[in-house]
Design a protein around this motif. Structure first.
Motif, PDB file in Angstrom:
ATOM      1  N   LEU A 313      -1.390  19.852  -0.905  1.00 47.73           N
ATOM      2  CA  LEU A 313      -0.343  20.054   0.100  1.00 47.73           C
ATOM      3  C   LEU A 313      -0.722  19.515   1.477  1.00 47.73           C
ATOM      4  O   LEU A 313       0.045  19.637   2.429  1.00 47.73           O
ATOM      5  CB  LEU A 313      -0.021  21.552   0.213  1.00 47.73           C
ATOM      6  N   LEU A 314      -1.884  18.918   1.609  1.00 46.05           N
ATOM      7  CA  LEU A 314      -2.280  18.381   2.914  1.00 46.05           C
ATOM      8  C   LEU A 314      -1.347  17.238   3.315  1.00 46.05           C
ATOM      9  O   LEU A 314      -0.836  16.516   2.455  1.00 46.05           O
ATOM     10  CB  LEU A 314      -3.712  17.847   2.840  1.00 46.05           C
ATOM     11  N   PRO A 315      -1.131  17.057   4.637  1.00 47.22           N
ATOM     12  CA  PRO A 315      -0.302  15.930   5.077  1.00 47.22           C
ATOM     13  C   PRO A 315      -0.910  14.607   4.614  1.00 47.22           C
ATOM     14  O   PRO A 315      -2.123  14.500   4.451  1.00 47.22           O
ATOM     15  CB  PRO A 315      -0.338  16.035   6.605  1.00 47.22           C
ATOM     16  N   VAL A 316      -0.020  13.623   4.382  1.00 51.10           N
ATOM     17  CA  VAL A 316      -0.481  12.312   3.920  1.00 51.10           C
ATOM     18  C   VAL A 316      -0.375  11.309   5.063  1.00 51.10           C
ATOM     19  O   VAL A 316       0.713  11.029   5.553  1.00 51.10           O
ATOM     20  CB  VAL A 316       0.358  11.816   2.720  1.00 51.10           C
ATOM     21  N   LYS A 317      -1.512  10.805   5.512  1.00 51.17           N
ATOM     22  CA  LYS A 317      -1.513   9.723   6.514  1.00 51.17           C
ATOM     23  C   LYS A 317      -1.335   8.406   5.771  1.00 51.17           C
ATOM     24  O   LYS A 317      -1.822   8.251   4.648  1.00 51.17           O
ATOM     25  CB  LYS A 317      -2.851   9.685   7.249  1.00 51.17           C
ATOM     26  N   THR A 318      -0.660   7.456   6.425  1.00 55.33           N
ATOM     27  CA  THR A 318      -0.475   6.162   5.767  1.00 55.33           C
ATOM     28  C   THR A 318      -1.534   5.180   6.245  1.00 55.33           C
ATOM     29  O   THR A 318      -2.173   5.384   7.279  1.00 55.33           O
ATOM     30  CB  THR A 318       0.918   5.579   6.088  1.00 55.33           C
ATOM     31  N   LEU A 319      -1.681   4.109   5.466  1.00 56.69           N
ATOM     32  CA  LEU A 319      -2.626   3.064   5.883  1.00 56.69           C
ATOM     33  C   LEU A 319      -2.190   2.423   7.191  1.00 56.69           C
ATOM     34  O   LEU A 319      -3.018   2.019   7.998  1.00 56.69           O
ATOM     35  CB  LEU A 319      -2.720   1.993   4.794  1.00 56.69           C
TER      36      LEU A 319
END
Ligand SMILES: [Mg+2]
Length: 334
Positions: A313-319
């Motif tokens: 459930l952690l936020p997803v950072k993008t490349l």
């Protein structure tokens, strides 16, 4: 036309992640992105501070050199790269060819500490065999022995993996074993590195009948040019951390050699982000289908990167939020 990019990422860690006495506030590493014939693939190059011999900078320079060769259709030499670069580049290339199967093993052996009652509901929800992990060697050896014994006695179908990280002298290790009755000992799948010296760990295994596994010993041994699994006798399992070992192909050769010596393999993480961790889960499912991998490290992060880990459930950072450090200019192929 081949194209490549090299990103430098920095992800926040959960507070309180300590590596070899150093607090790790951010995990830093490189992501390579390869594009060819309309396909794109990623790979992660993430030397682990205190464990990898190469620095982040060295790995980045080497990765860029290899990517420049690759983009220009020249021979690259993965086996001569430092382990983290070899792993990341080989994973990206396999991904690009479609050779890394998509199905992954995302199961984990839950880490437990004090109370068997808290573990029982988690184990009841597990598919397959019930396997959990306990870190030992942090407190008194006798206390560790009593806790391990308590878990094994209260949950009759439980198998435990233990990790002592070389904490004990042979005497301490034997004190630990004294508190676990011989009838329970075969449900210890293995204890990783019970003693400060590998020789003492082997003596411990022989004297107590408790199976041991190599982690630190293996990661050091594979750096030797004449390394062979047959030098690592007396163990039940090898903990393979590809970022510290090298290319996917090298890991597969190691797994095959281990299997030939009736030694199990557990694929394990070196705190890769969700990009590398997902590829490790796939490598594990592909090459070691019957063993639960040691990849339960996502919760040590404050965020995921680009490709989410199932159920996390952690936020997803993008490349695109990371630093694009280098990219190829593009050369038309002849
Ligand atoms: Mg270990």
């Amino acid at each position: 036309m081949r194209q490549a990019k090299l990103y430098r990422y920095s992800l926040p860690m959960d507070s309180g992640v300590i590596l070899r006495d150093q607090k790790l506030n951010n995990r830093e590493g490189w992501i390579v992105e390869l594009c060819d014939s309309g396909k794109t693939a990623l790979g992660e190059i993430a030397p682990l501070p205190g464990f990898s011999q190469e620095s982040l900078e060295t790995a980045g320079v080497q990765a860029q050199e290899q990517l420049e060769l690759w983009v220009n259709q020249q021979q690259i030499n993965i086996e001569q790269c430092v382990p983290s670069v070899a792993f990341g580049l080989s994973a990206a290339l396999l991904e690009l060819e479609g050779s890394l199967p998509s199905e992954g093993n995302y199961r984990a052996a839950p880490l437990c500490s004090g109370d068997p009652d808290e573990l029982i509901p988690i184990l009841n929800n597990m598919q397959g065999k019930k396997v959990a992990k306990i870190k030992v060697g942090l407190y008194e050896a006798i206390r560790d022995g009593m806790i391990v014994s308590l878990f094994l006695e209260s949950i009759p179908d439980l198998t435990l993996r233990l990790d002592a990280n070389r904490a004990w002298t042979l005497d301490k290790a034997k004190q630990f074993a004294k508190y676990i009755s011989p009838s329970l000992r075969q449900r210890i799948a293995f204890i990783e590195e019970p003693c400060q010296s590998p020789g003492d760990s082997v003596s411990f295994a022989i004297d107590t009948g408790i199976a041991i596994a190599w982690d630190e010993t293996l990661q050091a041994a594979v750096r030797e040019p004449d390394f062979s699994v047959k030098h690592l006798t007396g163990v039940k399992a090898l903990i393979i951390k590809p970022t510290l070992v090298g290319s996917v192909q090298k890991c597969i050769r190691l797994i095959e050699e281990a299997n030939n010596h009736a030694i199990k393999v557990v694929i394990s993480s070196s705190l890769e982000t969700s990009v590398g961790l997902g590829q490790l889960a796939r490598l594990s499912h592909w090459q070691v289908p019957d063993e639960t991998p040691g990849l339960d490290t996502m919760q040590l992060f404050g965020a995921q990167l680009e490709t989410p880990w199932p159920g996390c459930l952690l936020p997803v950072k993008t490349l695109s939020e990371q630093t694009l450090y280098w990219q190829s200019h593009g050369h038309a192929t002849a």
